[in-house]
Write a protein that holds these residues in place. Structure first.
Motif, short mmCIF file in Angstrom:
data_model
loop_
_atom_site.label_atom_id
_atom_site.label_comp_id
_atom_site.label_asym_id
_atom_site.label_seq_id
_atom_site.Cartn_x
_atom_site.Cartn_y
_atom_site.Cartn_z
N ALA A 78 34.25 53.08 -80.06
CA ALA A 78 34.70 53.77 -80.99
C ALA A 78 35.76 54.23 -80.97
CB ALA A 78 33.34 54.84 -80.52
N ALA A 79 36.70 54.15 -79.77
CA ALA A 79 37.91 54.55 -79.59
C ALA A 79 39.04 53.81 -80.11
CB ALA A 79 38.63 55.50 -77.91
N LEU A 80 38.66 52.56 -80.47
CA LEU A 80 39.58 51.44 -80.86
C LEU A 80 40.56 52.17 -82.02
CD1 LEU A 80 37.31 47.92 -80.04
CD2 LEU A 80 39.56 48.46 -78.85
N ASP A 81 41.08 51.57 -81.61
CA ASP A 81 42.65 51.63 -83.66
C ASP A 81 42.12 50.42 -84.19
OD1 ASP A 81 44.40 52.25 -85.40
OD2 ASP A 81 45.74 51.84 -84.35
N ALA A 82 41.05 50.52 -84.86
CA ALA A 82 40.38 49.73 -85.58
C ALA A 82 39.82 50.53 -86.47
CB ALA A 82 39.74 48.71 -84.96
N PRO A 83 40.06 49.25 -87.85
CA PRO A 83 38.55 50.03 -89.11
C PRO A 83 36.85 50.26 -88.90
CG PRO A 83 39.62 48.61 -90.07
CD PRO A 83 40.02 48.32 -88.73
N VAL A 84 36.75 51.85 -89.37
CA VAL A 84 35.39 51.73 -89.10
C VAL A 84 34.33 50.37 -88.65
CG1 VAL A 84 34.79 52.60 -91.07
CG2 VAL A 84 33.33 53.91 -88.87
N GLN A 85 34.19 49.41 -89.22
CA GLN A 85 33.31 48.58 -89.92
C GLN A 85 33.69 47.67 -88.84
OE1 GLN A 85 35.98 49.05 -92.17
NE2 GLN A 85 36.57 47.60 -93.03
N ASP A 86 35.26 47.27 -87.88
CA ASP A 86 35.21 46.62 -87.17
C ASP A 86 34.59 47.26 -85.69
OD1 ASP A 86 35.97 45.08 -88.66
OD2 ASP A 86 38.63 45.37 -87.58
N ARG A 87 34.67 48.87 -85.61
CA ARG A 87 34.41 48.89 -84.90
C ARG A 87 32.37 49.53 -84.62
NH1 ARG A 87 36.64 54.76 -85.33
NH2 ARG A 87 37.29 53.99 -86.95
N LEU A 88 32.14 49.57 -85.37
CA LEU A 88 30.30 49.12 -85.63
C LEU A 88 29.76 48.12 -85.15
CD1 LEU A 88 27.96 51.55 -85.80
CD2 LEU A 88 28.12 49.87 -88.58
N ARG A 89 30.75 47.21 -85.82
CA ARG A 89 30.50 45.96 -86.13
C ARG A 89 30.36 45.32 -84.16
NH1 ARG A 89 29.54 40.52 -88.36
NH2 ARG A 89 29.79 40.77 -90.03
N GLN A 90 31.44 46.07 -83.88
CA GLN A 90 31.64 45.39 -82.22
C GLN A 90 30.60 46.49 -81.64
OE1 GLN A 90 35.81 44.96 -80.69
NE2 GLN A 90 36.44 45.73 -82.59
N ALA A 91 30.42 47.21 -81.70
CA ALA A 91 29.45 48.08 -80.72
C ALA A 91 28.21 47.97 -81.14
CB ALA A 91 29.24 48.99 -81.38
N ALA A 92 27.92 47.72 -82.07
CA ALA A 92 26.30 46.89 -82.65
C ALA A 92 26.07 45.26 -82.24
CB ALA A 92 26.25 47.02 -84.01
N ALA A 93 27.00 44.76 -82.02
CA ALA A 93 26.55 43.22 -81.22
C ALA A 93 26.59 43.70 -79.71
CB ALA A 93 27.67 42.26 -81.53
N ASP A 94 26.89 44.53 -79.11
CA ASP A 94 27.52 44.40 -77.44
C ASP A 94 26.20 44.98 -77.67
OD1 ASP A 94 29.76 44.91 -75.45
OD2 ASP A 94 28.27 46.95 -75.05
N VAL A 95 25.45 46.18 -77.66
CA VAL A 95 24.15 46.90 -77.46
C VAL A 95 22.85 46.01 -77.22
CG1 VAL A 95 23.19 47.59 -79.84
CG2 VAL A 95 22.82 48.92 -77.61
#
Length: 197
Positions: A78-95
């Motif tokens: 969530a804190a990454l300096d990246a577009p929100v769609q990239d941050r959400l995709r990474q978080a969704a895959a990671d969980v």
């Protein structure tokens, strides 16, 4: 280091948690005795009660350690300096990946959470709510920016994704056709498709 060396170098709480996790997964929380746990861990009952207080505390910690890991990782994405769609995709895959890599912990929890004492259940629900709130904030950020469709509430989006995550233990088998990373990528892609405006 061999598995025997790993076990020998583990701390007493780690040994107790490993034994409890294995036994709860194999036999269920209710059918696992404190005696079985301490024998499997190679410690005394006094050691268990010193570190955990009760079998109930062990069950709580089985899930709490997974949720702590997932919260730390979500906070990172969530804190990454990246577009929100990239941050959400990474978080969704990671969980998905962390749930599958700790499948026994997750399965034990969802099968046995109702057996926790009321105050422990309340604590776990509060921790899960904090995680879901942080995840939902990413969805809302994307909706506010027009990157994600806003016609479905962020709460429903979160419930949709985590409903699927909570169901993983009922069908995923280690050594099957998909790795945890592949399942995570597929599920993240399904979520992102659902959010496209």
């Amino acid at each position: 280091m061999t598995t025997a060396e790993d076990a020998a170098s583990a701390t007493v709480p780690e040994r107790l948690l490993a034994a409890a996790t294995r036994l709860f997964a194999e036999h269920g929380f209710e059918r696992t005795s404190v005696q079985q746990i301490v024998e499997a861990a190679g410690v005394t009952k006094g050691a268990l009660y010193h570190y955990f207080g009760s079998k109930d505390d062990l069950l709580h910690e089985v899930y709490a350690r997974l949720l702590r890991l997932q919260q730390e990782r979500l906070d990172h994405f969530a804190a990454l300096d990246a577009p929100v769609q990239d941050r959400l995709r990474q978080a969704a895959a990671d969980v998905v990946v962390t749930t599958l890599e700790n499948n026994d912990d997750a399965t034990i929890f969802f099968r046995s959470v109702h057996l926790l004492a009321p105050e422990k259940r309340k604590e776990v629900r509060a921790d899960r709510r904090r995680y879901h709130d942080r995840f939902r904030a990413l969805v809302e950020e994307g909706q506010a920016a027009g990157v994600f469709a806003a016609d479905t509430s962020a709460d429903l989006v979160v419930d949709y994704h985590f409903g699927a995550v909570h169901h993983l233990g009922s069908w995923y088998r280690k050594g099957g056709p998909l790795t945890p990373a592949q399942v995570g990528e597929h599920m993240a892609e399904l979520l992102m498709r659902a959010l496209r405006p």
